[in-house]
Design a protein around this motif. Structure first.
Motif: not given
Length: 144
Positions: A100-108
């Motif tokens: 989840i954190n990997r996708f959150k970093r990509k979206s930010e």
């Protein structure tokens, strides 16, 4: 009291409460799956390694049972099973949160085009670019 009610209403309306309830329900179901996995899949081969003694039955007897006195024992076998449950659940949660954190970093990341950037971050990125252009223009104007 009115402030507390308003805060709870905002919490419930934003979906946090629903997300939390769904997480608890899925977590409970996942716990049952892991418990069954440990008891029915992992522990039987381990009991073969201990001459067919079920590890859940392993205990350290402090006082033997007598006519009117119950046995007092420390059930370290059950503790072992629960620890295996815990390790599997903790590792799974770690992997899910990492994902989840990997996708959150990509979206930010406004420069990353793999995942669609949220609108507010895109707007801030555009404002930042405009400010940089304005600063370059002002520096150029002041140096002339």
């Amino acid at each position: 009291m009115a402030g507390l009610f308003k805060e709870f209403k905002n919490f419930a309306i934003k979906g946090n409460m629903i997300d939390m309830a769904v997480g608890i329900i899925i977590g409970t179901a996942f716990n049952n799956v892991v418990s069954t996995l440990v008891k029915k899949v992992i522990m039987p081969p381990l009991s073969l390694l201990t001459d067919d003694v079920k590890l859940s039955n392993k205990k350290f007897v402090l006082r033997e049972a007598a006519d009117s006195v119950e046995e007092v024992a420390i059930g370290y076998g059950e503790l072992f099973e629960v620890l295996i449950d815990f390790v599997i659940i903790a590792f799974t949660i770690f992997v899910v949160i990492k994902f989840i954190n990997r996708f959150k970093r990509k979206s930010e990341d406004p420069k990353n085009k793999e995942v669609e950037t949220p609108k507010n971050i895109e707007i801030l990125s555009n404002i930042e670019k405009l400010m940089e252009e304005q600063n370059r223009y002002l520096k150029q104007k002041n140096s002339d």
